[in-house]
Design a protein around this motif. Structure first.
Motif, PDB file in Angstrom:
ATOM      1  N   ASN A   1      87.864 -19.641  36.394  1.00  0.00           N
ATOM      2  CA  ASN A   1      88.299 -21.007  36.131  1.00  0.00           C
ATOM      3  C   ASN A   1      87.941 -21.369  34.689  1.00  0.00           C
ATOM      4  O   ASN A   1      87.269 -20.602  33.988  1.00  0.00           O
ATOM      5  CB  ASN A   1      87.724 -21.985  37.169  1.00  0.00           C
TER       6      ASN A   1
ATOM      7  N   ARG B   1      77.505  -6.808  45.725  1.00  0.00           N
ATOM      8  CA  ARG B   1      78.624  -7.206  44.874  1.00  0.00           C
ATOM      9  C   ARG B   1      78.569  -6.488  43.516  1.00  0.00           C
ATOM     10  O   ARG B   1      79.601  -6.044  43.013  1.00  0.00           O
ATOM     11  CB  ARG B   1      78.533  -8.718  44.657  1.00  0.00           C
TER      12      ARG B   1
ATOM     13  N   GLY C   1      77.481 -21.490  44.222  1.00  0.00           N
ATOM     14  CA  GLY C   1      78.891 -21.367  44.514  1.00  0.00           C
ATOM     15  C   GLY C   1      79.789 -21.783  43.366  1.00  0.00           C
ATOM     16  O   GLY C   1      81.013 -21.794  43.496  1.00  0.00           O
ATOM     17  N   SER C   2      79.199 -22.118  42.222  1.00  0.00           N
ATOM     18  CA  SER C   2      80.033 -22.517  41.092  1.00  0.00           C
ATOM     19  C   SER C   2      80.510 -21.303  40.299  1.00  0.00           C
ATOM     20  O   SER C   2      81.272 -21.431  39.356  1.00  0.00           O
ATOM     21  CB  SER C   2      79.272 -23.477  40.177  1.00  0.00           C
ATOM     22  N   GLY C   3      80.061 -20.139  40.684  1.00  0.00           N
ATOM     23  CA  GLY C   3      80.574 -18.926  40.058  1.00  0.00           C
ATOM     24  C   GLY C   3      79.706 -18.363  38.947  1.00  0.00           C
ATOM     25  O   GLY C   3      80.204 -17.687  38.052  1.00  0.00           O
ATOM     26  N   LYS C   4      78.408 -18.582  39.015  1.00  0.00           N
ATOM     27  CA  LYS C   4      77.514 -18.024  37.995  1.00  0.00           C
ATOM     28  C   LYS C   4      77.503 -16.492  38.064  1.00  0.00           C
ATOM     29  O   LYS C   4      77.594 -15.825  37.044  1.00  0.00           O
ATOM     30  CB  LYS C   4      76.080 -18.541  38.197  1.00  0.00           C
ATOM     31  N   THR C   5      77.403 -15.983  39.291  1.00  0.00           N
ATOM     32  CA  THR C   5      77.337 -14.534  39.433  1.00  0.00           C
ATOM     33  C   THR C   5      78.592 -13.872  38.866  1.00  0.00           C
ATOM     34  O   THR C   5      78.545 -12.797  38.282  1.00  0.00           O
ATOM     35  CB  THR C   5      77.149 -14.160  40.918  1.00  0.00           C
ATOM     36  N   GLU C   6      79.720 -14.550  39.030  1.00  0.00           N
ATOM     37  CA  GLU C   6      80.965 -14.030  38.474  1.00  0.00           C
ATOM     38  C   GLU C   6      80.863 -13.935  36.946  1.00  0.00           C
ATOM     39  O   GLU C   6      81.327 -12.967  36.338  1.00  0.00           O
ATOM     40  CB  GLU C   6      82.124 -14.950  38.889  1.00  0.00           C
TER      41      GLU C   6
ATOM     42  N   HIS D   1      74.691 -17.324  50.699  1.00  0.00           N
ATOM     43  CA  HIS D   1      75.886 -18.127  50.953  1.00  0.00           C
ATOM     44  C   HIS D   1      76.072 -18.173  52.455  1.00  0.00           C
ATOM     45  O   HIS D   1      76.124 -17.147  53.109  1.00  0.00           O
ATOM     46  CB  HIS D   1      77.101 -17.480  50.300  1.00  0.00           C
TER      47      HIS D   1
ATOM     48  N   ALA E   1      83.466 -22.875  42.574  1.00  0.00           N
ATOM     49  CA  ALA E   1      84.562 -21.905  42.533  1.00  0.00           C
ATOM     50  C   ALA E   1      85.255 -21.923  43.887  1.00  0.00           C
ATOM     51  O   ALA E   1      84.614 -22.059  44.918  1.00  0.00           O
ATOM     52  CB  ALA E   1      84.012 -20.521  42.230  1.00  0.00           C
TER      53      ALA E   1
ATOM     54  N   ILE F   1      90.377 -14.624  39.135  1.00  0.00           N
ATOM     55  CA  ILE F   1      90.703 -15.209  37.828  1.00  0.00           C
ATOM     56  C   ILE F   1      89.696 -16.310  37.553  1.00  0.00           C
ATOM     57  O   ILE F   1      89.449 -17.160  38.409  1.00  0.00           O
ATOM     58  CB  ILE F   1      92.139 -15.774  37.849  1.00  0.00           C
TER      59      ILE F   1
ATOM     60  N   GLN G   1      84.201 -21.254  33.656  1.00  0.00           N
ATOM     61  CA  GLN G   1      83.685 -19.881  33.621  1.00  0.00           C
ATOM     62  C   GLN G   1      84.202 -19.159  32.384  1.00  0.00           C
ATOM     63  O   GLN G   1      83.460 -18.445  31.704  1.00  0.00           O
ATOM     64  CB  GLN G   1      84.133 -19.111  34.876  1.00  0.00           C
TER      65      GLN G   1
HETATM   66  P1  ADP Z   1      77.003 -18.650  42.220  1.00  0.00           P
HETATM   67  O1  ADP Z   1      76.437 -17.388  41.669  1.00  0.00           O
HETATM   68  O2  ADP Z   1      77.035 -19.757  41.212  1.00  0.00           O
HETATM   69  O3  ADP Z   1      76.415 -19.088  43.512  1.00  0.00           O
HETATM   70  P2  ADP Z   1      79.320 -16.991  42.778  1.00  0.00           P
HETATM   71  O4  ADP Z   1      79.662 -16.311  41.519  1.00  0.00           O
HETATM   72  O5  ADP Z   1      78.582 -16.211  43.802  1.00  0.00           O
HETATM   73  O6  ADP Z   1      78.552 -18.368  42.494  1.00  0.00           O
HETATM   74  O7  ADP Z   1      80.659 -17.579  43.405  1.00  0.00           O
HETATM   75  C1  ADP Z   1      80.713 -18.176  44.692  1.00  0.00           C
HETATM   76  C2  ADP Z   1      81.923 -17.649  45.426  1.00  0.00           C
HETATM   77  O8  ADP Z   1      83.106 -17.999  44.739  1.00  0.00           O
HETATM   78  C3  ADP Z   1      81.929 -16.141  45.516  1.00  0.00           C
HETATM   79  O9  ADP Z   1      82.455 -15.777  46.773  1.00  0.00           O
HETATM   80  C4  ADP Z   1      82.862 -15.705  44.417  1.00  0.00           C
HETATM   81  O10 ADP Z   1      83.518 -14.480  44.718  1.00  0.00           O
HETATM   82  C5  ADP Z   1      83.854 -16.855  44.354  1.00  0.00           C
HETATM   83  N1  ADP Z   1      84.344 -17.073  42.997  1.00  0.00           N
HETATM   84  C6  ADP Z   1      83.631 -17.091  41.850  1.00  0.00           C
HETATM   85  N2  ADP Z   1      84.431 -17.362  40.802  1.00  0.00           N
HETATM   86  C7  ADP Z   1      85.681 -17.521  41.301  1.00  0.00           C
HETATM   87  C8  ADP Z   1      86.962 -17.830  40.718  1.00  0.00           C
HETATM   88  N3  ADP Z   1      87.087 -18.029  39.409  1.00  0.00           N
HETATM   89  N4  ADP Z   1      88.016 -17.926  41.551  1.00  0.00           N
HETATM   90  C9  ADP Z   1      87.873 -17.730  42.883  1.00  0.00           C
HETATM   91  N5  ADP Z   1      86.725 -17.439  43.489  1.00  0.00           N
HETATM   92  C10 ADP Z   1      85.632 -17.338  42.720  1.00  0.00           C
END
Ligand code: ADP
Ligand code: ZN
Ligand code: ZN
Length: 731
Positions: free
Chosen positions: A199, A263, A226-231, A546, A380, A197, A202
């Motif tokens: 945040n 991923r 780790g802030s969830g950019k890839t997500e 990571h 994240a 889900i 995001q």
């Molecule tokens: P970035 O690309 O900024 O380094 P990622 O998208 O890889 O960040 O996210 C880092 C980790 O956090 C990954 O393991 C991802 O699955 C997890 N993650 C991303 N968004 C969320 C979220 N909203 N809730 C829980 N975990 C998340």
């Protein structure tokens, strides 16, 4: 009579005129075979004309027309023409570089009939073990079992070779060949992985961008590792692909992106291709054709993947947009990020730039309202912010370049069964080999730089030109055999630490340790198994990984960057620091970052540590504005190289004279040089540079454009090597 103007792969910034063949008029953008001197070349039709500099009777005739349709979409055509002009590089070479080798060699630009592969009964039921030694076969089988469109199969991770392997194992069978159809993929099949889900931040980012998927917009997604950019990328890709469109994802380096690619494959059940250097030319051509014909949904690749033709391109994403690898550093010195923005503009689609540490140019574009910024400030999964510390090296006794206090911390973290990452941007054993009696240094004469000692291979290597020789055992100056090493490289750090911490497993990750195929994957695998480990690495380690068990990160030597002659060094250091610091600590573990320096009071360091990258970059931008440096002014670097130093310098002096001709001089044009390049000698070549700087990018382009013919007509222009670097990132 119509004359055909052809761009040829020759280093001349002009087109060549030919007579058509028996009234056949080739379209613009198709390949033709032409006579050129005694050779036959493949060129691309760029234009028609009614007359030529030469009498028509002297023009040679086209030998053959190779395509019935142009090879370039109108947007790519426009982009490449623009890029040839802007980077002052011959159009013929630019067009060719945008094509796979097969097409450059004249292979047909149509998809060969595609063999269809289907699972056998055995293939349907076989489960390759997760720990299997053949992760690619395992992934391929899994994809087939998930019932992906068999038409798309050849363009998935599954290479023809892999399919043949599965075939010999009786897991797949071939059907009769059918032509590859334009892909229509559906995202209806559930993906393997549950999406988290989002945040709030995001969600805002995804909402903002998805509301404007239909037009050109440049988005900067700024968030720490780790802030969830890839997500966020994943959610946007899902939307774009669900509309039947295609997408392009550029990354700095494929070998460092396996986790992300895995991923993507798990989450997006569509034909994904990865353009990596190990592809065979035939595979590259097949991918190019499939992408053009719309059979591929997502293309992942480095810099040059930008030129992949995509019929229904809907989104471009540039990950780690600040990364220097996006700028080509030789030949056609284009910047893939900048060209990607232009491509998105021509295509009328959004482009998303992602980074924890955006380039100052990008932040400047945000300030000017050209790009729109979206921030991800939280990690994240809620990892705690790291603790940071500057460790003053002055007067400290160092062991392998490590102060006692840091060494104690390393031990603490390892005892707690955590991992420690030591960062040292210097490969090899020692950056210099020195005579203890007279001070002689083993030097690469071609570059006038010290050799780096590589202990394991017992070689002296020049990191500037790649030159190697056996380790010297005797001083060339005084004959003494008392040779000692000076300074510390990753190799020495590893061996010294292994002596001090014999129980600890150490992974060294740099270009030397990962040269062997599969070595990096093996090392990453070991690291991810967890447990107390020391990770030693160069720049390579800072990118795209990571490491959940790393709790202590230390930068061993940063002083060089603080006092560099290159004004961009501070930006690089801040990016590196922020990236590396992002590797420390995860949800359950407090992370710590230590910087060793002799200058803990340095104002840049203070801002960076106390206020973070954004404040730091703002300060740096102000300084750049005051000092009239990019991005507030535009720069072009003319680089000249020759075996004879004076000739290279003389050429640039002559260029300077041209630009300063009375009546020509633009008072806002600022010239610096000729001066020795930052690396003044490389591989035997003396290198000089002339810097052109102007507040107006357009005006600087005009000046260069209008003087180009005179510059290339200078007598020395044909005797020495020279090149133009527009928007240089080095030098
Ligand atoms: P970035 O690309 O900024 O380094 P990622 O998208 O890889 O960040 O996210 C880092 C980790 O956090 C990954 O393991 C991802 O699955 C997890 N993650 C991303 N968004 C969320 C979220 N909203 N809730 C829980 N975990 C998340
Ligand atoms: Zn000596
Ligand atoms: Zn050298």
């Amino acid at each position: 009579m119509t004359i055909i103007r052809v761009a040829l792969p020759v280093p001349l910034a002009r087109l060549f005129d030919y007579r058509p063949k028996e009234g056949q008029l080739p379209l613009k953008g198709v390949r033709v075979k032409v006579p050129f001197g005694r050779r036959k070349l493949i060129g691309i039709v760029v234009d028609y004309a009614n007359n030529s500099d030469l009498p028509v009777a002297q023009l040679k005739q086209l030998l053959a027309i190779l395509d019935s349709q142009p090879l370039f979409s109108s947007t790519l055509w426009q982009l490449l023409q623009w890029a040839a002009a802007y980077y002052h590089y011959p159009l013929g070479e630019v067009l060719q570089k945008a094509l796979p080798k097969g097409l450059r060699q004249g292979k047909p630009a149509v998809q060969a009939e595609t063999i269809q592969w289907q699972l056998t009964a055995l293939g349907h039921t076989t489960v390759l073990q997760a720990a299997s030694k053949a992760p690619r076969q395992q992934a391929a089988l899994r994809q087939l079992q998930q019932g992906l469109s068999s038409q798309a199969t050849p363009f998935l991770a599954i290479s023809p070779r892999l399919l043949r392997t599965l075939h010999t194992k009786g897991l797949v069978k071939t059907d009769r060949p059918t032509p590859a159809a334009a892909g229509s993929w559906s995202l209806t099949r559930p993906s393997d992985q549950q999406a988290p889900i989002l945040n709030a931040e995001q969600q805002v980012a995804v909402n903002q961008i998805s509301q404007q998927l239909q037009g050109f917009n440049v988005w900067l997604l700024q968030g720490v590792t780790g802030s969830g950019k890839t997500e966020v990328y994943l959610r946007l890709l899902e939307q774009v692909l669900a509309q039947g469109k295609q997408a392009l994802l550029l990354v700095p380096e494929i070998s460092l992106t396996h986790q992300t690619i895995e991923r993507l494959r798990q989450r997006l059940p569509v034909p994904i291709v990865v353009l990596h250097s190990a592809l065979r030319e035939s595979e590259r051509l097949a991918i190019w054709l499939a992408a053009r014909d719309g059979a591929v949904a997502l293309v992942v690749g480095t810099r040059s993947a930008l030129f992949t033709p995509l019929q229904r391109l809907g989104l471009i994403i540039i990950d780690e947009e600040h990364d220097l690898s996006y700028k080509q550093q030789s030949g056609w010195r284009y910047h893939a990020r900048d060209l990607a923005v232009l491509r998105a503009h021509y295509e009328g689609i959004p482009i998303l730039l992602g980074s924890a540490t955006p380039a100052l140019e990008t932040l400047h574009n945000v300030q000017q309202g050209k790009y729109r910024q979206l921030l991800l400030t939280q990690r994240a999964g809620g990892a705690a912010a790291v603790q940071q510390q500057l460790l003053d090296l002055k007067g400290q006794p160092l062991t392998a370049g490590i102060a006692p206090e840091l060494f104690a911390r390393i031990q603490q973290h390892l005892q707690a069964n955590n991992q420690v990452l030591l960062f040292l941007n210097r490969r090899g054993y020692a950056p210099a080999l020195l005579c203890h009696d007279c001070g002689w240094l083993a030097t690469c004469l071609r570059c006038e730089r010290y050799y780096t000692l590589h202990q394991a291979s017992q070689r002296l290597c020049c990191h500037h030109c790649g030159n190697q020789r056996a380790v010297a055992h005797q001083c060339t100056g005084c004959g003494s055999t008392h040779l000692i090493t000076a300074g510390i490289g990753t190799e020495q750090l590893e061996s010294k630490l292994q002596q001090l911490l014999p129980q600890i497993s150490i992974q060294r990750i740099d270009r030397d340790s990962t040269r062997q195929k599969g070595a990096l994957a093996q090392q990453l695998h070991t690291i991810h198994q967890g447990g107390a480990q020391l990770l030693i690495g160069t720049q390579m380690l800072a990118k795209g990984h990571h490491f959940p068990d790393v709790t202590l990160v230390a930068l061993l030597d940063i002083d060089g960057a603080l006092f560099s002659a290159d004004y961009r060094a501070a930006e690089r250091l801040a990016q590196l620091y922020t990236q590396v610091a992002g590797r420390a600590g995860r949800a359950s573990k407090q992370g710590e970052v230590v910087l060793q320096t002799h200058h803990p009071q340095h104002p840049l360091l203070q801002t960076l540590l106390l206020q973070g990258y954004t404040a730091f970059s703002e300060q740096l931008l102000e300084e750049r504005q005051l000092a009239s440096l990019p991005p507030y002014v535009s720069q072009v670097l003319l680089l000249a190289e020759d075996f004879e130093s004076p000739r290279a310098c003389d050429f640039l002096s002559a260029v300077r004279q041209l630009l300063e001709q009375p009546g020509h001089l633009d008072s806002a044009l600022w010239l610096l040089g000729p001066s020795p390049a930052l690396q003044a000698k490389r591989a035997g070549y003396f290198r000089w540079q002339l810097l052109l700087q102007h507040p107006s990018r357009g005006r600087l382009q005009q000046l260069l454009q209008s003087h180009y013919p005179q510059i290339s007509a200078l007598p020395l222009a044909r005797k020495i090597k020279w090149s133009i670097d527009v928007d240089p990132v080095e030098g």
